[in-house]
Design a protein around this motif. Structure first.
Motif, short mmCIF file in Angstrom:
data_model
loop_
_atom_site.label_atom_id
_atom_site.label_comp_id
_atom_site.label_asym_id
_atom_site.label_seq_id
_atom_site.Cartn_x
_atom_site.Cartn_y
_atom_site.Cartn_z
N LYS A 197 -15.73 12.94 -62.39
CA LYS A 197 -14.71 13.13 -62.32
C LYS A 197 -13.91 13.15 -61.09
N LEU A 232 -4.43 14.78 -65.85
CA LEU A 232 -3.85 13.95 -65.66
C LEU A 232 -3.44 14.94 -63.68
N ILE A 249 -6.71 12.12 -59.62
CA ILE A 249 -5.81 11.36 -60.34
C ILE A 249 -4.56 10.80 -59.15
N CYS A 299 2.32 10.31 -65.11
CA CYS A 299 2.36 8.34 -65.21
C CYS A 299 2.46 7.10 -65.72
N CYS A 347 -6.63 8.22 -67.55
CA CYS A 347 -6.72 9.21 -68.04
C CYS A 347 -6.85 9.70 -69.41
N VAL A 353 -1.51 4.84 -63.15
CA VAL A 353 -2.57 5.76 -64.20
C VAL A 353 -1.74 5.18 -65.54
N THR A 401 -11.20 8.26 -67.37
CA THR A 401 -11.90 9.67 -67.11
C THR A 401 -11.22 10.34 -68.21
N TYR A 402 -11.51 12.00 -67.26
CA TYR A 402 -10.72 13.19 -68.05
C TYR A 402 -11.22 13.75 -67.22
N ILE A 446 -6.55 3.28 -63.38
CA ILE A 446 -6.79 4.56 -64.03
C ILE A 446 -6.08 4.94 -65.44
#
Length: 250
Positions: A185, A205, A210, A238, A200, A220, A164-165, A198
């Motif tokens: 999202k 982040l 997230i 992360c 990302c 993550v 994702t972003y 995830i």
């Protein structure tokens, strides 16, 4: 599920075009294994329904040939040398990639978005079939929630990851509708995908979704980290980095 990303993840293998080691090539994967890194790779589907380790939808950037991967047979794809490969590497069949790695590195296998529902299902099925007898540590991930649902339906029982972003309306997925971007999202597909981790974008982040899932214990990984300074900047947000262009061991 207790999933631990204990080593940095080499994005498309440990590639270095200036040294003739091309992304998603056998040489890049061997280099990552020798350096002790995990490996991220990409899967596309050929015209005859075989999964091939290749990032782009189109062949030109990596092979110099025009045309879509989805319109090319596996025999043709696997015989085209990757541009600038010192070893003359060609795109690899997924089964051959798994045989090369043979459990020596954790894998993050990205299933690439396909242009229609039939191709989406065929890629998920083909990936699951190849992974059915693989005993090494492996995860499957995708931007497309449907691919996660389908690869599980077709028998893959390992960890699944959503990529994702920030889904900026002007970004890569600008053709998506506002509702679709909102769902993606905010990871509102969890009740369908039941993702285990995830992956990302480094600049997303701090998104609430997230942070929420990470606080609940979902790992993550951050992509794509291209320097030690970037790695240091995301370290607290992360659990591992997906990197290229530098050596995080230095």
């Amino acid at each position: 599920m207790n999933l631990t990303f204990d080593r940095p993840v080499a994005h498309r293998g440990l590639h270095d075009r200036t040294a003739g080691i091309i992304e998603n090539s056998a040489a890049a994967f061997r280099a990552a294994i020798e350096a002790g890194f995990a490996i991220e790779c990409d899967l596309q589907l050929t015209a005859d329904g075989r999964p091939i380790v290749f990032h782009d939808d189109d062949r030109e950037r990596l092979t110099g040939r025009t045309g879509a991967v989805a319109d090319t047979s596996f025999e043709e794809m696997s015989s085209i040398p990757l541009l600038d490969s010192a070893a003359g590497d060609c795109p690899m069949q997924f089964a051959d990639f798994l045989a090369l790695v043979d459990g020596r590195a954790l894998l993050q296998v990205e299933l690439k978005h396909q242009r229609d529902e039939e191709g989406t299902d065929r890629l998920a099925r083909a990936a699951a079939e190849c992974l059915a007898d693989y005993t090494g540590p492996v995860t499957v991930e995708s931007f497309d929630p449907r691919l996660l649902v389908l690869v599980r339906k077709h028998g893959f029982s390992g960890p699944l990851g959503i990529i994702t972003y920030d889904y900026d309306p002007e970004g890569h997925h600008s053709t998506l509708g506002e509702e679709q971007r909102f769902i993606l999202k905010n990871l509102l597909h969890w009740h369908e995908t039941r993702f285990d981790f995830i992956s990302c974008a480094k600049n997303a982040l701090d998104l609430p979704a997230i942070r929420f899932w990470r606080e609940l214990g979902v790992p993550v990984t951050a992509w794509t980290i291209k320097s030690q300074a970037e790695a240091d900047a995301v370290a607290s947000a992360c659990d591992q980095i997906v990197f290229e262009g530098f050596d995080p061991r230095d």
